[in-house]
Motif scaffolding. Structure first.
Motif, PDB file in Angstrom:
ATOM      1  N   CYS A  22       0.845  -1.187   0.000  1.00 22.54           N
ATOM      2  CA  CYS A  22       0.000   0.000   0.000  1.00 22.54           C
ATOM      3  C   CYS A  22       0.887   1.246   0.000  1.00 22.54           C
ATOM      4  CB  CYS A  22      -0.899   0.019   1.230  1.00 22.54           C
ATOM      5  SG  CYS A  22      -1.935  -1.448   1.437  1.00 22.54           S
ATOM      6  N   ASN A  23       0.633   2.146  -0.931  1.00 19.70           N
ATOM      7  CA  ASN A  23       1.324   3.436  -0.886  1.00 19.70           C
ATOM      8  C   ASN A  23       0.768   4.334   0.203  1.00 19.70           C
ATOM      9  OD1 ASN A  23       1.164   2.758  -4.177  1.00 19.70           O
ATOM     10  ND2 ASN A  23       3.180   3.314  -3.387  1.00 19.70           N
ATOM     11  N   THR A  24      -0.539   4.214   0.446  1.00 15.84           N
ATOM     12  CA  THR A  24      -1.207   4.985   1.485  1.00 15.84           C
ATOM     13  C   THR A  24      -2.239   4.087   2.149  1.00 15.84           C
ATOM     14  OG1 THR A  24      -0.953   7.042   0.228  1.00 15.84           O
ATOM     15  CG2 THR A  24      -2.612   7.034   1.968  1.00 15.84           C
ATOM     16  N   THR A  25      -2.312   4.109   3.476  1.00 12.55           N
ATOM     17  CA  THR A  25      -3.321   3.352   4.207  1.00 12.55           C
ATOM     18  C   THR A  25      -4.143   4.322   5.046  1.00 12.55           C
ATOM     19  OG1 THR A  25      -1.915   1.382   4.297  1.00 12.55           O
ATOM     20  CG2 THR A  25      -3.752   1.493   5.841  1.00 12.55           C
ATOM     21  N   LEU A  26      -5.469   4.276   4.862  1.00 15.12           N
ATOM     22  CA  LEU A  26      -6.363   5.253   5.480  1.00 15.12           C
ATOM     23  C   LEU A  26      -7.178   4.619   6.595  1.00 15.12           C
ATOM     24  CD1 LEU A  26      -7.764   6.938   2.236  1.00 15.12           C
ATOM     25  CD2 LEU A  26      -5.772   7.637   3.602  1.00 15.12           C
ATOM     26  N   SER A  27      -7.598   5.447   7.533  1.00 14.27           N
ATOM     27  CA  SER A  27      -8.577   5.084   8.544  1.00 14.27           C
ATOM     28  C   SER A  27      -9.831   5.912   8.322  1.00 14.27           C
ATOM     29  CB  SER A  27      -8.004   5.324   9.946  1.00 14.27           C
ATOM     30  OG  SER A  27      -6.924   4.438  10.197  1.00 14.27           O
ATOM     31  N   PRO A  28     -10.987   5.459   8.851  1.00 21.37           N
ATOM     32  CA  PRO A  28     -12.251   6.135   8.558  1.00 21.37           C
ATOM     33  C   PRO A  28     -12.220   7.617   8.891  1.00 21.37           C
ATOM     34  CG  PRO A  28     -12.684   4.014   9.546  1.00 21.37           C
ATOM     35  CD  PRO A  28     -11.201   4.225   9.632  1.00 21.37           C
ATOM     36  N   ASN A  38      -6.643  12.176  -4.773  1.00 26.68           N
ATOM     37  CA  ASN A  38      -6.215  13.383  -5.489  1.00 26.68           C
ATOM     38  C   ASN A  38      -4.734  13.685  -5.251  1.00 26.68           C
ATOM     39  OD1 ASN A  38      -8.854  13.631  -6.339  1.00 26.68           O
ATOM     40  ND2 ASN A  38      -9.394  15.182  -4.809  1.00 26.68           N
ATOM     41  N   ALA A  39      -4.244  13.336  -4.070  1.00 28.12           N
ATOM     42  CA  ALA A  39      -2.857  13.646  -3.737  1.00 28.12           C
ATOM     43  C   ALA A  39      -1.874  12.581  -4.213  1.00 28.12           C
ATOM     44  CB  ALA A  39      -2.726  13.802  -2.218  1.00 28.12           C
ATOM     45  N   SER A  40      -2.388  11.434  -4.636  1.00 24.50           N
ATOM     46  CA  SER A  40      -1.522  10.319  -5.030  1.00 24.50           C
ATOM     47  C   SER A  40      -1.305  10.302  -6.536  1.00 24.50           C
ATOM     48  CB  SER A  40      -2.144   8.988  -4.585  1.00 24.50           C
ATOM     49  OG  SER A  40      -2.289   8.939  -3.182  1.00 24.50           O
ATOM     50  N   PRO A  41      -0.163   9.766  -6.988  1.00 25.34           N
ATOM     51  CA  PRO A  41       0.117   9.729  -8.426  1.00 25.34           C
ATOM     52  C   PRO A  41      -0.616   8.592  -9.120  1.00 25.34           C
ATOM     53  CG  PRO A  41       1.903   8.703  -7.227  1.00 25.34           C
ATOM     54  CD  PRO A  41       0.956   9.239  -6.191  1.00 25.34           C
ATOM     55  N   ASN A  42      -0.570   8.593 -10.445  1.00 23.39           N
ATOM     56  CA  ASN A  42      -1.060   7.458 -11.211  1.00 23.39           C
ATOM     57  C   ASN A  42      -0.371   6.185 -10.712  1.00 23.39           C
ATOM     58  OD1 ASN A  42      -2.412   9.357 -12.717  1.00 23.39           O
ATOM     59  ND2 ASN A  42      -1.182   9.099 -14.567  1.00 23.39           N
ATOM     60  N   GLY A  43      -1.138   5.091 -10.653  1.00 25.61           N
ATOM     61  CA  GLY A  43      -0.566   3.811 -10.263  1.00 25.61           C
ATOM     62  C   GLY A  43      -0.462   3.568  -8.778  1.00 25.61           C
ATOM     63  N   ALA A  44      -0.842   4.524  -7.946  1.00 18.64           N
ATOM     64  CA  ALA A  44      -0.732   4.344  -6.503  1.00 18.64           C
ATOM     65  C   ALA A  44      -1.771   3.343  -5.995  1.00 18.64           C
ATOM     66  CB  ALA A  44      -0.906   5.677  -5.788  1.00 18.64           C
ATOM     67  N   VAL A  45      -1.440   2.634  -4.928  1.00 18.79           N
ATOM     68  CA  VAL A  45      -2.358   1.718  -4.247  1.00 18.79           C
ATOM     69  C   VAL A  45      -2.787   2.370  -2.939  1.00 18.79           C
ATOM     70  CG1 VAL A  45      -2.646  -0.557  -3.212  1.00 18.79           C
ATOM     71  CG2 VAL A  45      -1.242  -0.292  -5.278  1.00 18.79           C
ATOM     72  N   ILE A  46      -4.077   2.619  -2.809  1.00 18.60           N
ATOM     73  CA  ILE A  46      -4.630   3.294  -1.637  1.00 18.60           C
ATOM     74  C   ILE A  46      -5.481   2.284  -0.888  1.00 18.60           C
ATOM     75  CG2 ILE A  46      -6.121   5.173  -0.856  1.00 18.60           C
ATOM     76  CD1 ILE A  46      -5.303   6.427  -3.720  1.00 18.60           C
ATOM     77  N   CYS A  47      -5.097   1.996   0.353  1.00 15.98           N
ATOM     78  CA  CYS A  47      -5.728   0.933   1.129  1.00 15.98           C
ATOM     79  C   CYS A  47      -6.601   1.525   2.232  1.00 15.98           C
ATOM     80  CB  CYS A  47      -4.664   0.026   1.742  1.00 15.98           C
ATOM     81  SG  CYS A  47      -3.632  -0.825   0.519  1.00 15.98           S
ATOM     82  N   LEU A  48      -7.651   0.765   2.578  1.00 15.09           N
ATOM     83  CA  LEU A  48      -8.607   1.215   3.584  1.00 15.09           C
ATOM     84  C   LEU A  48      -8.647   0.224   4.732  1.00 15.09           C
ATOM     85  CD1 LEU A  48     -11.636   2.210   1.306  1.00 15.09           C
ATOM     86  CD2 LEU A  48      -9.718   3.639   2.045  1.00 15.09           C
ATOM     87  N   ASN A  49      -8.388   0.725   5.937  1.00 10.57           N
ATOM     88  CA  ASN A  49      -8.660  -0.081   7.124  1.00 10.57           C
ATOM     89  C   ASN A  49     -10.171  -0.272   7.275  1.00 10.57           C
ATOM     90  OD1 ASN A  49      -6.011  -0.560   8.213  1.00 10.57           O
ATOM     91  ND2 ASN A  49      -5.921   1.614   8.780  1.00 10.57           N
ATOM     92  N   ASN A  50     -10.560  -1.207   8.102  1.00 13.28           N
ATOM     93  CA  ASN A  50     -11.978  -1.488   8.306  1.00 13.28           C
ATOM     94  C   ASN A  50     -12.683  -0.275   8.915  1.00 13.28           C
ATOM     95  OD1 ASN A  50     -11.321  -4.030   7.433  1.00 13.28           O
ATOM     96  ND2 ASN A  50     -11.480  -4.996   9.443  1.00 13.28           N
ATOM     97  N   GLY A  51     -13.945  -0.099   8.526  1.00 16.55           N
ATOM     98  CA  GLY A  51     -14.736   0.979   9.082  1.00 16.55           C
ATOM     99  C   GLY A  51     -15.602   1.644   8.034  1.00 16.55           C
ATOM    100  N   ILE A  52     -16.225   2.754   8.424  1.00 13.51           N
ATOM    101  CA  ILE A  52     -17.148   3.487   7.556  1.00 13.51           C
ATOM    102  C   ILE A  52     -16.524   4.825   7.184  1.00 13.51           C
ATOM    103  CG2 ILE A  52     -19.428   4.530   7.361  1.00 13.51           C
ATOM    104  CD1 ILE A  52     -20.457   2.446   9.316  1.00 13.51           C
ATOM    105  N   LEU A  67      -7.952   1.344  -5.453  1.00 16.37           N
ATOM    106  CA  LEU A  67      -8.542   1.612  -4.152  1.00 16.37           C
ATOM    107  C   LEU A  67      -9.053   0.290  -3.606  1.00 16.37           C
ATOM    108  CD1 LEU A  67      -9.521   3.613  -1.962  1.00 16.37           C
ATOM    109  CD2 LEU A  67     -11.632   3.863  -3.287  1.00 16.37           C
ATOM    110  N   THR A  68      -8.539  -0.134  -2.447  1.00 14.16           N
ATOM    111  CA  THR A  68      -8.868  -1.473  -1.959  1.00 14.16           C
ATOM    112  C   THR A  68      -9.027  -1.495  -0.453  1.00 14.16           C
ATOM    113  OG1 THR A  68      -8.140  -3.785  -1.924  1.00 14.16           O
ATOM    114  CG2 THR A  68      -6.407  -2.102  -1.864  1.00 14.16           C
ATOM    115  N   GLY A  69     -10.046  -2.199   0.000  1.00 10.65           N
ATOM    116  CA  GLY A  69     -10.140  -2.489   1.417  1.00 10.65           C
ATOM    117  C   GLY A  69      -9.173  -3.593   1.792  1.00 10.65           C
ATOM    118  N   LEU A  70      -8.847  -3.670   3.062  1.00  7.38           N
ATOM    119  CA  LEU A  70      -7.894  -4.670   3.547  1.00  7.38           C
ATOM    120  C   LEU A  70      -8.582  -5.920   4.077  1.00  7.38           C
ATOM    121  CD1 LEU A  70      -5.239  -2.350   5.221  1.00  7.38           C
ATOM    122  CD2 LEU A  70      -5.092  -3.553   3.033  1.00  7.38           C
TER     123      LEU A  70
END
Length: 321
Positions: A22-28, A38-52, A67-70
């Motif tokens: 994951c290039n970036t891992t987010l929380s809700p 918007n801040a990530s380049p083409n080809g980036a993998v943006i991951c989502l922790n569990n939540g809403i 864009l993928t959940g974990l």
């Protein structure tokens, strides 16, 4: 055939997402996804922790972004309010292991996912709820829609048969496994999968339940194959093949309780077609067609029927005039 399909669906929901970098891992949070995309380049993998995750602006995936959940789609939910097109895709973008929920009433938000003039897109293990159209591919070839569950589609105020999956000018699209729960508001209602002016569509292992219109509707979609698919309680025809959808094949499908016949096939425009090892049972509940199997507009003998079970018979008939 059905046992294998359902086993795959169960496994796709129980198994966790494959490990990835994951290039970036987010929380809700509010609009954290669109900000990260918007801040990530083409080809980036943006991951989502569990939540809403709450979104009041569109998520516009760039080329080859993922864009993928974990976990599975049930673990990461993204809600959208006041957003007409929730997730848009560019060339090669991917959406995995999330649920999208529209909060605007009655599906007045237009799309859950839309790829427009893109291509090579993936939507995998995604839930989509309460949008007018679940997934749209327009001018976007080589799309893959896999293990997607779409429900509560359609706008009740527009009097149109809003599809759950809409494909136009998008060759080599594959729709595999997953489920569509329609609005059960037919004839002329919501929740079908529709294809227009595209070649080499493959539908395999899909479940289309309670579509308000024909469950599968092909218009000018040549070389299409529908197989291992369950269609129950379609508001019109189970499988509707018209207007230049040549070289069509339906095999190993279960089509029960359609309001019209199990299928209608326009041989005068499509040419020969093939129906093999399908189970057409107790269709024509509305008494509109002349049989429960395949209503053929044109020469019935030009439509090949092999190993089908049609209850009650006959297998083919002329459509109503």
């Amino acid at each position: 055939m059905k046992r294998w399909t359902y086993a795959f669906l169960l496994c796709s929901q129980l198994l966790p997402a494959v490990s990835l970098a994951c290039n970036t891992t987010l929380s809700p949070g509010s609009n954290v996804i669109s900000n990260a995309v918007n801040a990530s380049p083409n080809g980036a993998v943006i991951c989502l922790n569990n939540g809403i995750y709450a979104q009041t602006v569109q998520v516009a995936l760039k080329s080859n972004q993922r864009l993928t959940g974990l976990g599975t789609r049930n673990n990461a939910k993204i809600t959208f309010q006041g957003v007409n097109r929730a997730v848009t895709m560019h060339l090669g973008s991917k959406l995995h292991h999330v649920t999208l929920e529209g909060l605007d009433p009655n599906g007045t938000a237009e799309y859950g996912v839309l790829a427009f003039n893109a291509g090579n897109n993936q939507v995998w293990d995604v839930g989509i709820e309460n949008f007018q159209i679940g997934v749209g591919l327009n001018g976007s070839p080589n799309g893959r829609i896999t293990s997607v569950h779409i429900s509560d589609t359609g706008n009740p105020f527009n009097t149109l048969p809003d599809p759950a999956i809409w494909i136009r000018n998008s060759d080599n699209t594959r729709v595999r496994f997953g489920r569509i729960d329609g609005a059960s508001n037919g004839p002329g209602g919501d929740g079908e999968i529709s294809c227009f002016s595209s070649r080499f569509l493959e539908i395999d292992g899909l479940n289309v339940i309670d579509s308000g219109a024909s469950a599968i509707y092909l218009v000018g979609c040549a070389d299409a194959v529908v197989e291992n698919t369950v269609v129950h309680r379609a508001g019109e025809w189970g499988i509707d093949v018209v207007d230049g959808s040549s070289n069509f094949t339906a095999r190993n499908n279960e089509v029960w309780w359609s309001n019209f016949a199990g299928s209608v096939y326009d041989e005068t425009d499509n040419g020969p077609g093939t129906y093999e090892n399908n189970d057409f049972r107790n269709n024509n509940l509305g008494g509109v067609a002349n049989c429960t199997g395949v209503a053929v507009n044109g020469t019935q003998s030009n439509v090949t029927m092999i190993g089908n079970v049609v209850t009650p018979g006959p297998q083919t008939c002329s459509p109503p005039t």
